[in-house]
Design a protein around this motif. Sequence first.
Motif, mmCIF file in Angstrom:
data_model
loop_
_atom_site.group_PDB
_atom_site.id
_atom_site.type_symbol
_atom_site.label_atom_id
_atom_site.label_comp_id
_atom_site.label_asym_id
_atom_site.label_seq_id
_atom_site.Cartn_x
_atom_site.Cartn_y
_atom_site.Cartn_z
ATOM 1 N N GLU A 35 54.818 46.094 32.360
ATOM 2 C CA GLU A 35 54.415 46.471 33.710
ATOM 3 C C GLU A 35 55.595 46.990 34.536
ATOM 4 O O GLU A 35 55.406 47.759 35.482
ATOM 5 C CB GLU A 35 53.747 45.285 34.403
ATOM 6 N N HIS A 39 53.868 52.953 36.227
ATOM 7 C CA HIS A 39 53.463 53.031 37.620
ATOM 8 C C HIS A 39 51.987 53.372 37.654
ATOM 9 O O HIS A 39 51.544 54.299 37.005
ATOM 10 C CB HIS A 39 54.264 54.121 38.341
ATOM 11 N N ARG A 40 51.205 52.580 38.397
ATOM 12 C CA ARG A 40 49.779 52.907 38.421
ATOM 13 C C ARG A 40 49.263 53.049 39.848
ATOM 14 O O ARG A 40 49.792 52.444 40.780
ATOM 15 C CB ARG A 40 48.949 51.880 37.654
ATOM 16 N N HIS A 43 43.442 50.847 43.571
ATOM 17 C CA HIS A 43 42.397 51.024 44.577
ATOM 18 C C HIS A 43 42.377 49.870 45.567
ATOM 19 O O HIS A 43 41.983 50.025 46.702
ATOM 20 C CB HIS A 43 41.031 51.133 43.899
ATOM 21 N N PHE A 44 42.762 48.697 45.076
ATOM 22 C CA PHE A 44 42.670 47.517 45.936
ATOM 23 C C PHE A 44 44.040 46.857 46.046
ATOM 24 O O PHE A 44 44.854 46.930 45.121
ATOM 25 C CB PHE A 44 41.658 46.523 45.351
ATOM 26 N N MET A 46 44.855 43.791 45.933
ATOM 27 C CA MET A 46 45.048 42.717 44.949
ATOM 28 C C MET A 46 45.799 43.196 43.712
ATOM 29 O O MET A 46 46.582 42.457 43.120
ATOM 30 C CB MET A 46 43.687 42.216 44.468
ATOM 31 N N GLU A 47 45.513 44.437 43.325
ATOM 32 C CA GLU A 47 46.075 44.953 42.082
ATOM 33 C C GLU A 47 47.585 45.102 42.134
ATOM 34 O O GLU A 47 48.223 45.273 41.109
ATOM 35 C CB GLU A 47 45.448 46.317 41.756
ATOM 36 N N GLY A 51 51.514 41.351 37.405
ATOM 37 C CA GLY A 51 50.726 40.659 36.377
ATOM 38 C C GLY A 51 49.310 40.338 36.821
ATOM 39 O O GLY A 51 48.687 39.409 36.318
ATOM 40 N N PHE A 52 48.785 41.137 37.771
ATOM 41 C CA PHE A 52 47.445 40.837 38.297
ATOM 42 C C PHE A 52 46.403 40.732 37.186
ATOM 43 O O PHE A 52 45.603 39.793 37.164
ATOM 44 C CB PHE A 52 47.023 41.918 39.303
ATOM 45 N N TYR A 53 46.409 41.686 36.249
ATOM 46 C CA TYR A 53 45.355 41.692 35.230
ATOM 47 C C TYR A 53 45.482 40.514 34.272
ATOM 48 O O TYR A 53 44.471 39.978 33.802
ATOM 49 C CB TYR A 53 45.331 43.033 34.489
ATOM 50 N N GLY A 54 46.722 40.111 33.997
ATOM 51 C CA GLY A 54 46.917 38.930 33.162
ATOM 52 C C GLY A 54 46.359 37.692 33.832
ATOM 53 O O GLY A 54 45.633 36.896 33.227
ATOM 54 N N LEU A 56 44.160 37.647 36.217
ATOM 55 C CA LEU A 56 42.698 37.774 36.310
ATOM 56 C C LEU A 56 42.034 37.342 35.000
ATOM 57 O O LEU A 56 41.080 36.571 35.001
ATOM 58 C CB LEU A 56 42.320 39.225 36.629
ATOM 59 N N GLY A 57 42.570 37.837 33.882
ATOM 60 C CA GLY A 57 42.010 37.480 32.588
ATOM 61 C C GLY A 57 42.074 35.978 32.354
ATOM 62 O O GLY A 57 41.090 35.368 31.919
#
Lengths: 86, 603
Positions: A35, A39-40, A43-44, A46-47, A51-54, A56-57
Amino acid sequence: MSETDIKLGYFDQPKTKKMLWRLLWAVCILSLLLEFFVHRKNHFDMENFFGFYGVLGFIACSVSILVAKAMGLFLKKEEDYYDDDK
Amino acid sequence: MTMINNLPPGLILILGAFLVPLLSGKAKNWYVIALPLLTFWHISQLDMAASLVLNLADFQLETLRVDKWSKAFGYIFTLSGFAAFLYGYYEKRSTQFVSALLYIGSSLMVVFAKDIITLYIFWELMAISSVYLILGSKTQKSYQASFRYVMVHIFGGLVLLAGIILTIHQTGSISFEAFDPDMATLGTWLILIGFLVNAAALPFSSWLPDAYPEATVMGGVILSAYTSKTAVYVLIRGFAGWDILILLGCAMSLYGIVYALLENDMRRILAFSIINQVGFMVCAVGIGTPLALNGAMAHAFCCIIYIGLLWMSAGAVLYRTGKSKCTDLGGLYNTMPWTLVFGCVGAMAISAVPLTSGFTSKTIIIAEAANSHMFWAWLALEIASAGVFLHAGIKFPYFVFFAKDKGLRPPEAPKSMLAGMAFLSFFCIYLGMFPERLYNILPDAELVKQAMPYTFYDIYVHHFAHVVTQIQLLAFSALVFFLFLPMLKRTNTIALDFDWFYRKGFGVIHLMIDTGFNGLNKWTNRTIALGLTAKLSAYFKDGPARLCMIALKPVWELSGAKIDGPDGMETRFLKKFRTAYFSVGSTAIFTLVLFLVFCFFFY
């Protein structure tokens, strides 16, 4: 001891299991480290957390399991629960 | 020639089904493998202006509407049929093939129908013809499950029919076009409910995990593709942009996860994952933007492939071991490695692992939810994406092929089964790497290709950030699975679902009706049938005799004859009356007496 070792399949050997555990942890850590280099567009808000997606999962799955477990207390019935219907 | 150009594709399979019983041996298998291919070719040749109008009473049924939507669904329905029949090369029973061909043919008729009456007729035929795929298991459980399956679909069909009649009555048109959510009438809502029953939307979801896991090995593979995806198709056509579908879709995708986690039967786990995946599509239909609808279409396309693949893999295990419960299975990687590999490809595709088809189709839906600033829908779908990896991606392969070795050493699946699985596996990976082929057949191909990366370089290098976040999501979900493994130990149980209301709830109603109406019945029986009627009967039978006996008894008493008892005068007299057996003498005396009495009164 050696006799049981021969019988055990590749994926049942403690050595393989240990290796797979290490691989899993490695993928988790690697995906976090990557990460830093990408660079991404988000939209929100929170993102933007690291490590947001980790997270979240992790949270989503543990909560699903706990919810399923809790629901299981009420909903789980023996296999033959419906069998006396007919 | 014009007839062939305007032939609805479904009719090829439906008419073709009638030839199946005439063929024998492997010719039958090759014939059914060839039919979907022929239909696929026919669909590819269909002209956009093709039409076939049939007259039914006052209505003109337009049985053929060719556009990019119907063509795209036609392609995947026939491809999946081909793979299923290739997989089902072991099957010998004509009933299975006839049933499957009628079922697939009807679903194609629904997809290509322009008017709602044709749609309804084949909608019902789908439900009826598919029953034999469940009954074919020939178990008591499959018999009962297929009965409930038919009942639920009859209910859904009747609701749909009521909606259709109301709508035709109001609008005077039988054409099936998009319904406006602001102009919704009772008829429209009933049509929506009828469609949602087949989509296995809450609360009409439980028929699917109830019936499909009882189907035959090939039947399960075929059933997994058509009913729910046909429902997605008609929802796209009729109900795009209906807000309630967003909520329903999210609920379905989360419901599928929790129930799949509770489940012990491997094919039932996969049944719940169908509901989970259809939830994504229903949600996309609810979002309703052109990109979301194309996303639903793309996802339906990929979903049919990987769900079919998962059902094939589970079916091969069932075929070889005769077992379906996680508690009975485990350690199969030893002897069924190819089934494992293909099953894992399906499991990775359904989990949207990068390089598989789920990654390139599901992403469209989730991205569009984010683009439309629907935070909760987006979050629910992300959670559902993590959860699907948990149950279909890891739980299914883990408990079937790994986990505790139960000492089962079945041979590898038959070659034809492996061929069917290899065919679908190829598509899972190919569409994950080069989705452009899929995007090109979508109705708004240009729009999708503007919004989404579609070349290998663009997806996996240029948009590498998305690959990283997806791997993060999945890796940590996997971590949770193995950390929580002790909590996930399978038990030999089932989980109560909405079907409780008609399986046990109806039992309560049945009990009430039983005690209520049968009580009334018993009371009536006692007082009227046995009481009143018996008395009336006795009166009509013995009445005249007893009247006579009033006059005769004093005579008997005077003459000193025996009156009571089985051989007494009374019993003998009653018997005489019942059989109407009188001697000539007594009849003559009786007539004479009657004549005298008559004369006495009237002269």
